[in-house]
Design a protein around this motif. Structure first.
Motif, PDB file in Angstrom:
ATOM      1  N   GLY A  14       5.475 -20.693  18.533  1.00 60.85           N
ATOM      2  CA  GLY A  14       6.898 -21.039  18.494  1.00 60.85           C
ATOM      3  C   GLY A  14       7.200 -21.959  17.333  1.00 60.85           C
ATOM      4  N   CYS A  15       8.407 -22.541  17.322  1.00 56.95           N
ATOM      5  CA  CYS A  15       8.821 -23.467  16.266  1.00 56.95           C
ATOM      6  C   CYS A  15       9.324 -24.740  16.910  1.00 56.95           C
ATOM      7  CB  CYS A  15       9.983 -22.895  15.472  1.00 56.95           C
ATOM      8  SG  CYS A  15       9.636 -21.319  14.771  1.00 56.95           S
ATOM      9  N   GLU A  16       9.349 -25.830  16.131  1.00 64.50           N
ATOM     10  CA  GLU A  16       9.937 -27.061  16.636  1.00 64.50           C
ATOM     11  C   GLU A  16      11.419 -26.812  16.894  1.00 64.50           C
ATOM     12  OE1 GLU A  16       9.132 -30.568  14.322  1.00 64.50           O
ATOM     13  OE2 GLU A  16      10.604 -31.732  15.439  1.00 64.50           O
ATOM     14  N   ALA A  17      11.903 -27.242  18.048  1.00 61.30           N
ATOM     15  CA  ALA A  17      13.326 -27.064  18.371  1.00 61.30           C
ATOM     16  C   ALA A  17      14.153 -28.064  17.572  1.00 61.30           C
ATOM     17  CB  ALA A  17      13.543 -27.269  19.865  1.00 61.30           C
TER      18      ALA A  17
ATOM     19  N   ASN B 240       3.869 -33.047  20.423  1.00 64.31           N
ATOM     20  CA  ASN B 240       4.698 -34.251  20.511  1.00 64.31           C
ATOM     21  C   ASN B 240       6.171 -33.912  20.636  1.00 64.31           C
ATOM     22  OD1 ASN B 240       2.647 -36.043  20.198  1.00 64.31           O
ATOM     23  ND2 ASN B 240       2.891 -36.264  17.989  1.00 64.31           N
ATOM     24  N   THR B 241       6.548 -32.840  19.962  1.00 61.08           N
ATOM     25  CA  THR B 241       7.969 -32.512  19.895  1.00 61.08           C
ATOM     26  C   THR B 241       8.240 -31.238  20.690  1.00 61.08           C
ATOM     27  OG1 THR B 241       7.489 -31.377  17.838  1.00 61.08           O
ATOM     28  CG2 THR B 241       8.400 -33.594  17.662  1.00 61.08           C
ATOM     29  N   LEU B 242       9.506 -31.094  21.099  1.00 58.07           N
ATOM     30  CA  LEU B 242       9.893 -29.908  21.864  1.00 58.07           C
ATOM     31  C   LEU B 242       9.834 -28.690  20.953  1.00 58.07           C
ATOM     32  CD1 LEU B 242      10.986 -28.920  24.608  1.00 58.07           C
ATOM     33  CD2 LEU B 242      13.282 -29.143  23.655  1.00 58.07           C
ATOM     34  N   ARG B 243       9.148 -27.658  21.426  1.00 58.17           N
ATOM     35  CA  ARG B 243       9.028 -26.417  20.658  1.00 58.17           C
ATOM     36  C   ARG B 243       9.693 -25.289  21.435  1.00 58.17           C
ATOM     37  NH1 ARG B 243       5.693 -27.018  16.496  1.00 58.17           N
ATOM     38  NH2 ARG B 243       5.274 -24.798  16.268  1.00 58.17           N
TER      39      ARG B 243
END
Ligand SMILES: *[C@@H]1O[C@H](CO)[C@@H](O)[C@H](O)[C@H]1NC(C)=O
Length: 255
Positions: free
Chosen positions: A25-28, A161-164
């Motif tokens: 996926g990608c970082e949101a 760490n970040t929402l993906r």
């Protein structure tokens, strides 16, 4: 001899260690999914995390296998290691697992209502996601999206760490074949959805459990379980089947 024959069919994926990271996926975009929550779950013997989503000011609707002795809900987060001012941190007052959920067979009826200790303040960082109409079904081929802080590849045991986020496709029920001894032997088309094109590779994985499958702006599914190595399709709880139970339980708790 009997044991050798029965073992393969009796093998269950460990609860919690299933469906948990966004693969490929990608970082949101930060705060583009204000209904998303990070659940910090403490149990007697371990600490774990799940995704979740806000369906009313004081109710989350994650997977039942995310339940623990103590759950803290973090709303308005993007990078979970940062001290973000947008956050609201609210403990769970009481969990209400679906009455048909059974810890011994955690693939079935994997849905729970979590009542929060207090109402969330709705703003640009924290918001609700609508529920589907009861018994509505998404056509195979519908493109939906998933998001989570789970691990980003089957080789990476660390969570993100970040929402993906990633786009995933609703499959026909036959793409999760119920062969005895096969990965999808517990698949139940009336309470589960089969999602993720095996040709595309995008899927939810460890740590994404409990997060929403968003189709047409509604929470149609909940990340529940899948293959141990994270290859799609994965299995999601079919939210539309549980709408009568969700409405009844929420009405009972806030007259
Ligand atoms: C998340 O925040 C931490 C701490 O501020 C920072 O080191 C890290 O690079 C951030 N991660 C991403 C993907 O931005």
């Amino acid at each position: 001899m009997l044991i050798l024959i029965l073992l393969p069919a009796a093998f269950l994926l460990p609860p919690g260690a299933v469906a948990g990271e966004i693969i490929d996926g990608c970082e949101a975009q930060p705060h583009s999914r204000p209904y998303m929550a990070y659940l910090d779950i403490q149990s007697r013997d371990k600490r774990s995390c799940c995704g979740g989503f806000l369906v009313s000011e004081n109710f989350m609707l994650p997977a039942a296998h995310c339940n623990g002795d103590k759950i803290i809900v973090i709303l308005g987060a993007h990078n979970i290691t940062k001290n973000e001012l947008s956050r609201q941190v609210i403990p769970v007052r009481r969990p209400y697992p679906n009455q048909d959920y059974d810890k011994e067979a955690p693939h079935n009826n994997d849905i729970i209502l979590l009542q929060l200790e207090r109402k969330a303040r709705l703003n640009g960082y924290v918001g609700l996601i609508p529920l589907p109409v009861a018994h509505q079904r998404m056509h195979p081929g519908t493109v939906c999206s998933i998001a989570g802080w789970g691990s980003t590849s089957a080789h990476n045991i660390l969570n993100s760490n970040t929402l993906r986020e990633a786009d995933v496709v609703v499959m026909q029920d036959a793409a999760c074949p119920r062969n005895p001894g096969g990965i999808y032997r517990d698949y139940n088309p009336s309470t589960m959805m089969c999602v993720g094109d095996p040709e595309k590779g995008k899927s939810s994985f460890k740590g994404d459990s409990g997060g929403p499958l968003v189709c047409q702006q509604t929470a149609q599914g909940i990340v529940s379980w899948g293959s141990k190595v994270g290859t799609p399709p994965a299995v999601y709880t079919r939210v539309s089947t549980f709408i009568p139970w969700i409405r009844k339980t929420m009405r009972m708790l806030q007259p």
